[in-house]
Design an enzyme around this catalytic site. Structure first.
Site: not given
Ligand code: AGP
Length: 611
Positions: A2, A27, A75, A100-101, A483, A487, A490, A506, A606
């Site tokens: 949020c 975000r 969110w 937010n929270g 990674e 990518k 997501e 395996h 984010k």
């Molecule tokens: C990856 O592309 C994401 N945005 C996510 O995995 C992110 O790295 C994770 O939420 C951790 O966020 P931070 O680095 O702000 O702690």
């Protein structure tokens, strides 16, 4: 997660609120809303599902103006994305709140309020707070005291902004577990979840501390700490310009951020790795003593930042010859770890506000670690403020949800940490010079790799219709495969998994057929020959291989094998950062072909500020 924006000013605040929400879009959110005290001193609220643009259009259709207002991007946590669950929430007698929270004891409070006759119009935990504030305000008289009484009852994490028809010149703000800032203006004051939202109106910010409650008026700001004492929080000037968070000539933030990597990595090294030496003072004044005493390293992070930590583990062991463990924060925080003597606790985070990572740090502080170090991109973040040592990555604002330049700058910062530790554990000046030189070369190698963009765009056309993909790497390249898979899934929603190539036989080999593209990162390192045997296993089962390979790897394109040749002379210390680039570009181009929302992929946020 949020986003909150609020303003009390001499001018109409609607444009400030809408622009603020737009700047918080990165975000992640599913609905948006605004509440404003209109010309007749009454609360006027608009809420819409979907993008901020939809809210803006609704306001244009039914215009409203005023000098005091709060706004929100939601969110969903409690209750589906819908207009009635969108914030602001309103209680009786014109009290409006954005939050937010997550409030953990909301059910208990809700029952009590229902017994007092309050009616609920949403499924959110936030509406409970609104009614609770109303309940206390009846007894205590003013909004500030009512908010303080309410937050004392809340369990969980929150940043709140509250306004009331009775108090047309103030926003009450509270923080516990979720970030919130006050923007100090000339014709008014502002509040937001982060500075990016307010850069068009001010560069001067006050960062609330945990447990603070603030009263933000047009001409004054009053802050009480968690014990109710008046708190003086410094005003800091942000170095960011209003357009630092704009897309510029690029079609997406993610693409812009991919291309910013040479500069971001170079900035991260600037004045810290000079003349063949690493200045460990860059980690803070206590760093030298801490590194001298360090006998082991525990790294904690989430998502992409976790992948950076896994890369670092290999180098801490190989180069500094110290034991190193890496764990996902959401798991670590619920363990009861046995902490070996003189272990350095390292957190990695782009935002510095990831709830699990922060909780892990707080837990670690009680667990007997030698010291805590954070590698983070946001100087004002909670993680930075609560760690003993800090190394800031200097990636600049990262807006795309998919982490790109944050990752490569984290790898760079971790490379610096490895060198710093190695210096105190047997590495001589010549080896240090060599390692620092390898770090300094990374920006140029990334720049060269970016020239492969055309080839990768072409390659993506062969992926866009696939439902699954497998990523392979070995050693320190396995986390790079992880990674790459993250990518791709997501932003393009193609299911992708990563394996250390030796593990294929395996189990995962059962998945391999012509419909399963297998993407491989193959720099020229000591595991290359082993990797090549693993690739034979894939080809023998009809799997299609896409290999990002060193020119001297001895792998060439043939039937079922497509090789993209990477730049020459990439050392094993540089390969993780350099070989990440094509995987970012591949995910980006697949997402473009599939027409997904590259910068704000579905269901994701984010900065994950709730557990
Ligand atoms: C990856 O592309 C994401 N945005 C996510 O995995 C992110 O790295 C994770 O939420 C951790 O966020 P931070 O680095 O702000 O702690």
């Amino acid at each position: 997660m949020c986003g909150i924006v609020g303003a009390v000013a001499d001018r109409n605040v609607i444009p400030i609120l809408i622009e603020g929400l737009r700047r918080l879009e990165y975000r992640g959110y599913d609905s948006a809303g605004v509440a404003i005290l209109n010309g007749s001193g009454q609360l006027s609220r608009q809420r819409t599902v979907g993008k901020v643009r939809v809210l803006q259009e609704a306001i244009e259709e039914t215009p409203v103006a005023g000098h005091l207002g709060i706004a929100h991007t939601r969110w969903a946590t409690h209750g589906a994305p819908s207009e009635r669950n969108a914030h602001p929430h309103i209680s009786r007698d014109g009290i409006a709140i954005v939050h937010n929270g997550i409030i953990e004891n909301h059910e208990e409070l809700r029952e009590e309020l229902a017994g007092l006759g309050y009616e609920f119009t949403s499924e959110t935990d936030t509406e409970v707070i609104a009614h609770r504030i109303h309940h206390h305000k009846q007894k205590l008289g003013d909004l500030f005291r009512a908010v303080r009484a309410t937050v004392a009852e809340l369990e969980g994490a929150y940043a709140l902004a509250v306004i009331s028809e009775d108090e047309p010149d103030s926003i009450i703000l509270a923080r516990a577990g979720c970030p919130v800032v006050i923007g100090v203006g000339t014709d008014g004051n502002f509040v937001a979840s982060d500075v990016a939202a307010l850069l068009p109106v001010t560069r001067r910010f006050i960062f609330l501390e945990e447990g603070d409650v603030a009263e933000v008026r047009r001409q004054s700001i009053r802050i009480l700490d968690h014990e109710g004492n008046t708190a003086r929080r410094p005003v800091s000037e942000s170095a960011l310009s209003a357009d630092a968070a704009e897309k510029g000539e690029y079609s997406h933030y993610m693409l812009k951020e991919i291309h910013e990597q040479p500069r971001a990595v170079a900035q991260t090294l600037d004045e810290r790795a000079v003349g063949g030496k690493l200045l460990e003072a860059a980690f803070g004044p206590l760093a030298t003593e801490v590194f001298r005493r360090t006998e082991a390293v525990q790294i904690i992070a989430c998502g992409t930042s976790f992948h950076a930590g896994v890369v670092a583990k290999y180098f801490v062991e190989q180069i500094a010859r110290l034991p190193c463990w890496v764990e996902i924060a959401s798991e670590y925080r619920y363990r009861n770890p046995v902490v070996p003597r003189n272990t350095l606790f390292v957190t990695i985070s782009q935002s510095g506000e990831t709830a699990d990572t922060l909780a892990a740090l707080r837990m670690a502080k009680q667990a007997g670690y030698l010291s805590s170090l954070s590698i983070c991109n946001v100087p004002e973040s909670s993680l930075v403020r609560e760690s003993d040592l800090v190394l800031l990555t200097r990636a600049g604002p990262e807006i795309g949800v998919a982490s790109t330049k944050a990752f490569t700058t984290q790898l760079t910062a971790l490379g610096m940490l490895v060198v710093a530790l190695a210096k105190f554990h047997g590495t001589d000046a010549e080896r240090e010079r060599g390692l620092v030189q390898r770090l300094i070369e990374i920006p140029a190698l990334i720049e060269k790799t970016l020239h492969l963009d055309g080839q990768i765009r072409e390659l993506a056309t062969r992926f866009a219709d696939k439902r699954h993909a497998l990523f392979l790497g070995r050693g320190q390249m396995h986390p790079i495969a992880m990674e790459g898979a993250l990518k791709l899934k997501e932003i393009s929603y193609i299911h992708a998994e990563a394996y250390p190539a030796g593990e294929l036989k395996h189990g995962p080999l059962a998945l391999v057929d012509a419909e399963m593209p297998v993407i491989v990162v193959a720099p020229n390192n000591d595991l290359l020959e082993k990797l090549k045997s693993n690739l034979q296993e894939v080809r023998a089962r009809g799997g299609e291989l896409y290999v990002f390979a060193d020119p001297d790897a001895g792998i060439s394109s043939s039937e079922g094998v497509t090789v993209i040749t990477m730049p020459k002379h990439v050392s094993h210390f540089q390969a993780p950062a350099v070989y990440t680039i094509p995987l970012q570009l591949l995910a980006y181009h697949c997402a473009i072909l599939k027409g997904t929302d590259v910068d704000q992929p579905r269901n994701l946020a984010k900065s994950v500020t709730v557990e």
